[in-house]
Each structure stands twice: as C-alpha cells, then as structure tokens.
Design an enzyme around this catalytic site. Sequence first.
Site, mmCIF file in Angstrom:
data_model
loop_
_atom_site.group_PDB
_atom_site.id
_atom_site.type_symbol
_atom_site.label_atom_id
_atom_site.label_comp_id
_atom_site.label_asym_id
_atom_site.label_seq_id
_atom_site.Cartn_x
_atom_site.Cartn_y
_atom_site.Cartn_z
ATOM 1 N N VAL A 10 0.450 2.333 8.434
ATOM 2 C CA VAL A 10 -0.953 2.754 8.314
ATOM 3 C C VAL A 10 -1.600 2.844 9.691
ATOM 4 O O VAL A 10 -2.361 3.773 9.971
ATOM 5 C CB VAL A 10 -1.735 1.797 7.393
ATOM 6 C CG1 VAL A 10 -3.222 2.144 7.389
ATOM 7 C CG2 VAL A 10 -1.188 1.867 5.967
ATOM 8 N N ARG A 62 4.642 -10.079 18.422
ATOM 9 C CA ARG A 62 5.989 -9.496 18.308
ATOM 10 C C ARG A 62 6.043 -8.082 18.888
ATOM 11 O O ARG A 62 7.085 -7.633 19.364
ATOM 12 C CB ARG A 62 6.438 -9.452 16.845
ATOM 13 C CG ARG A 62 6.615 -10.795 16.180
ATOM 14 C CD ARG A 62 7.286 -10.657 14.823
ATOM 15 N NE ARG A 62 6.591 -9.696 13.964
ATOM 16 C CZ ARG A 62 5.558 -9.999 13.195
ATOM 17 N NH1 ARG A 62 5.080 -11.245 13.188
ATOM 18 N NH2 ARG A 62 4.987 -9.088 12.436
ATOM 19 N N ARG A 85 -13.215 -6.718 0.350
ATOM 20 C CA ARG A 85 -13.676 -5.647 -0.541
ATOM 21 C C ARG A 85 -14.732 -6.085 -1.545
ATOM 22 O O ARG A 85 -15.662 -5.338 -1.822
ATOM 23 C CB ARG A 85 -12.478 -5.037 -1.280
ATOM 24 C CG ARG A 85 -11.565 -4.221 -0.386
ATOM 25 C CD ARG A 85 -10.357 -3.726 -1.159
ATOM 26 N NE ARG A 85 -9.368 -3.134 -0.251
ATOM 27 C CZ ARG A 85 -8.098 -3.004 -0.534
ATOM 28 N NH1 ARG A 85 -7.639 -3.429 -1.712
ATOM 29 N NH2 ARG A 85 -7.260 -2.450 0.337
ATOM 30 N N CYS A 109 -5.650 1.743 -2.129
ATOM 31 C CA CYS A 109 -5.177 3.125 -2.093
ATOM 32 C C CYS A 109 -5.328 3.827 -3.434
ATOM 33 O O CYS A 109 -5.766 4.986 -3.494
ATOM 34 C CB CYS A 109 -3.725 3.177 -1.625
ATOM 35 S SG CYS A 109 -2.630 2.026 -2.489
ATOM 36 N N GLN A 169 2.827 4.873 -8.331
ATOM 37 C CA GLN A 169 2.565 4.566 -6.931
ATOM 38 C C GLN A 169 3.844 4.505 -6.099
ATOM 39 O O GLN A 169 4.812 3.850 -6.462
ATOM 40 C CB GLN A 169 1.783 3.247 -6.825
ATOM 41 C CG GLN A 169 0.389 3.359 -7.437
ATOM 42 C CD GLN A 169 -0.406 2.080 -7.392
ATOM 43 O OE1 GLN A 169 -0.992 1.668 -8.389
ATOM 44 N NE2 GLN A 169 -0.465 1.430 -6.236
ATOM 45 N N SER A 205 5.690 3.459 -0.287
ATOM 46 C CA SER A 205 5.002 3.257 0.991
ATOM 47 C C SER A 205 3.768 2.387 0.841
ATOM 48 O O SER A 205 3.273 1.840 1.821
ATOM 49 C CB SER A 205 4.624 4.602 1.622
ATOM 50 O OG SER A 205 3.819 5.363 0.745
ATOM 51 N N LYS A 247 -7.898 -4.836 -9.122
ATOM 52 C CA LYS A 247 -8.572 -4.205 -7.980
ATOM 53 C C LYS A 247 -9.167 -2.858 -8.380
ATOM 54 O O LYS A 247 -10.297 -2.538 -7.996
ATOM 55 C CB LYS A 247 -7.585 -3.983 -6.829
ATOM 56 C CG LYS A 247 -7.129 -5.219 -6.092
ATOM 57 C CD LYS A 247 -6.065 -4.817 -5.061
ATOM 58 C CE LYS A 247 -5.317 -5.994 -4.502
ATOM 59 N NZ LYS A 247 -4.190 -5.565 -3.640
ATOM 60 N N ARG A 294 5.066 1.111 -9.998
ATOM 61 C CA ARG A 294 5.748 1.517 -8.764
ATOM 62 C C ARG A 294 6.880 2.469 -9.137
ATOM 63 O O ARG A 294 7.655 2.184 -10.054
ATOM 64 C CB ARG A 294 6.308 0.297 -8.044
ATOM 65 C CG ARG A 294 6.823 0.608 -6.642
ATOM 66 C CD ARG A 294 5.689 0.862 -5.663
ATOM 67 N NE ARG A 294 4.986 -0.355 -5.292
ATOM 68 C CZ ARG A 294 3.850 -0.375 -4.606
ATOM 69 N NH1 ARG A 294 3.282 0.756 -4.210
ATOM 70 N NH2 ARG A 294 3.257 -1.517 -4.305
ATOM 71 N N HIS A 349 0.718 8.801 -4.052
ATOM 72 C CA HIS A 349 0.431 8.171 -5.339
ATOM 73 C C HIS A 349 -0.057 9.234 -6.327
ATOM 74 O O HIS A 349 -0.814 10.135 -5.958
ATOM 75 C CB HIS A 349 -0.681 7.125 -5.207
ATOM 76 C CG HIS A 349 -0.276 5.867 -4.504
ATOM 77 N ND1 HIS A 349 0.998 5.611 -4.057
ATOM 78 C CD2 HIS A 349 -1.017 4.759 -4.166
ATOM 79 C CE1 HIS A 349 1.036 4.407 -3.486
ATOM 80 N NE2 HIS A 349 -0.175 3.879 -3.535
ATOM 81 N N ASN A 408 -1.104 8.391 -0.133
ATOM 82 C CA ASN A 408 -1.697 7.055 -0.088
ATOM 83 C C ASN A 408 -1.841 6.502 1.318
ATOM 84 O O ASN A 408 -2.677 5.624 1.575
ATOM 85 C CB ASN A 408 -0.870 6.087 -0.928
ATOM 86 C CG ASN A 408 0.588 6.046 -0.519
ATOM 87 O OD1 ASN A 408 1.305 7.032 -0.663
ATOM 88 N ND2 ASN A 408 1.036 4.926 0.018
#
Length: 341
Positions: free
Chosen positions: A14, A39, A101, A132, A159, A162, A216, A237, A244, A317
């Site tokens: 993203v 990292r 959110r 998403c 969905q 990713s 959500k 999924r 999506h 998405n």
Amino acid sequence: MGYKVVVVGATGSVGREMMQILAEREFPLDEIAAVASSRSHGSEVEYGDTGKMLKCRNIEHFDFAGWDIALFAAGSGPAKEYAPKAAAAGCVVIDNSSLYRMDPDVPLIVPEVNPDAIAGYKKRNIIANPNCSTAQLVVALKPLHDAAIIKRVIVSTYQSVSGAGKAGMDELFQQSRAIFVGDPVLPETFTKQIAFNVIPHIDVFMDDGSTKEEWKMVVETKKILDPKIKLNATCVRVPVFVGHAEAINIEFENELSAKDAQEILREAPGIMLIDKREDEGYVTPVECAGDSATYISRVRDDPTVENGITLWCVSDNLRKGAALNAVQIAELLGRKHLQKG
C-alpha cells in the site's frame, strides 16, 4: 508552495501504491519522505515511475515537525505509537489502519461520499481511511441513497489476497505452484488453502458469529453514509491477486428502478458503469487492477422486495480501497483546509 509529505510504511504494497498515486496525480509536493521500520532503514523505494529513488528513514528516529501530511500504511501497531506523535508535531495523519476508524473524534472519509466531515480532523489532527471493502461499497451506495434513501443492504464480498498484504499474494502464488507440481499445500497466512478455493473468513470471529471484517463494513458504512442503514455482510477471500468484488442487494424507502439506478450511477463521481447484458458486458477484478475507478455492472431489479435492486461492484483494493482514497483525502484536506498547493 507545495506540501511536505511523509509516507509511513513506504516499503509495503500500500505504501508503494501511495507513492505511485502521488506521482500519477501530480500531488503538489515540495518534499517527500519514505519512512518505514528499522528493518527497511536505508533501502530505496521509487517515487512513482519518475526514476527518483528515496532512501527509507527509520520511523523510530523520524521527526514529524515541519511536515504537513503523513500517509500511514504501516498497520495498527505503528499507527498507535507514532500517529499521535506526528499529530502533536502539527503533521496531519491520514491513517490506513483500522485503529482510529470508529473513534468519534476522528473523521472517517471517502471524498466522493462525505467530504464535509473532514473538518473534524482538527480535534486530533488524524483522519481515518476506511476498510477496503467499505470504501468501494459506499462509493456505489451514496448516489443511490441520495436518490431514494437506502433502508437495507445485503452484501457478499469476493476479496483478493492482496488485502492480506504481500504475504497473502505470496501464499496464493506458492500454493498454486505447489498444486501443479505435486508439493504439499501449507496454509500460513490464511486459515485454509486459498489456491483454487474460497474462504468465508476474513479477520477474527466475533461473539455473534460474524467476522471482524463483516463488522467493519457495517459500522463504517453507518459512520460514513447513514447510521439508519441496516447492513449485513458476508466476507469471502478468493484466489485473486488484486481487486475486490461485491454482490450488493439494496432495498430503498422510495421507488427506484434498475434503469433509474443506471442513469444515476453513470453520472456519479468515482464510478464507471459498464453494464451490457451480453458476454463481457461487465467488469471483473482482472480488468479493474491498476485502475482508480469503482466499476458497477449487472444492475437489475430485485423482484422479491417492493423497492430493490442488485448490482455488481469491482474495484482495485490497493487503490480505492487504500492508497488512492488516502491521496484523495490529502487532496481534499489541501483544498478545504491547508491550502498550500
């Protein structure tokens, strides 16, 4: 004079998409910083397709003072620790995680749907990006709600992997390869085999039997669009890399035919209506990947209720469901409030 923008989580899928979209849309920048965990410190990411390489800075030592906007794509953990620090330093945070959110002091924004709500960012200097699956849903629902008032929505999602990040995409690839060559299939990121399969389980299960992903969609739609809307979601999924899809059934208070809905959706912001009742007269995730639009197809009347329609909705998405919406929020913030670019 342009903006000084930070992308947090710049090495993730993203975050990289945010870089790409900022460059594509020629967001008015004076400076951009790529920030990630320790990292990734010192690694390089490209700013769009410009050839400009940015060295990643360590978020643990990054000073947000003097920066205008921070796009967070690093998950709830870093958002919890560093978003308040950025906000306190005067940098407006646009966070892609689920953490803020449902905070009543944080606006949850989809620019085509509730742009005026962005004024609430001043309470905490944080703006939330929706889930998403919710983002594309409310883009489709908004113009129809304005026309006929939505009472009830039943949505089933399809969905892509990713949505679970790079690990999800890698697992689909590795399992597909393993099946073809006869190797064992080992689920790690997902609870069951995802290659050549579908899994009706995204995020954790809740007490009522729904998953958190389904919850959500319910609560975010109510916050963004209208708390009176009744919504039930089943989130699945599927073995698709990017994009999506959603099958959406809508019941209205007032009369609205499929033909009326097509006319409304054809003119609605952010939507592309591709709806021919013939082979290939609809859009699938493969066609929407890499595109910014929310595509609507298969609009038809629902004969089982007095005022109902069913439609098919597809969107990338990583774009509208995440990076694009965050950049659109930044653009809206600039136009309405910061006014530098």
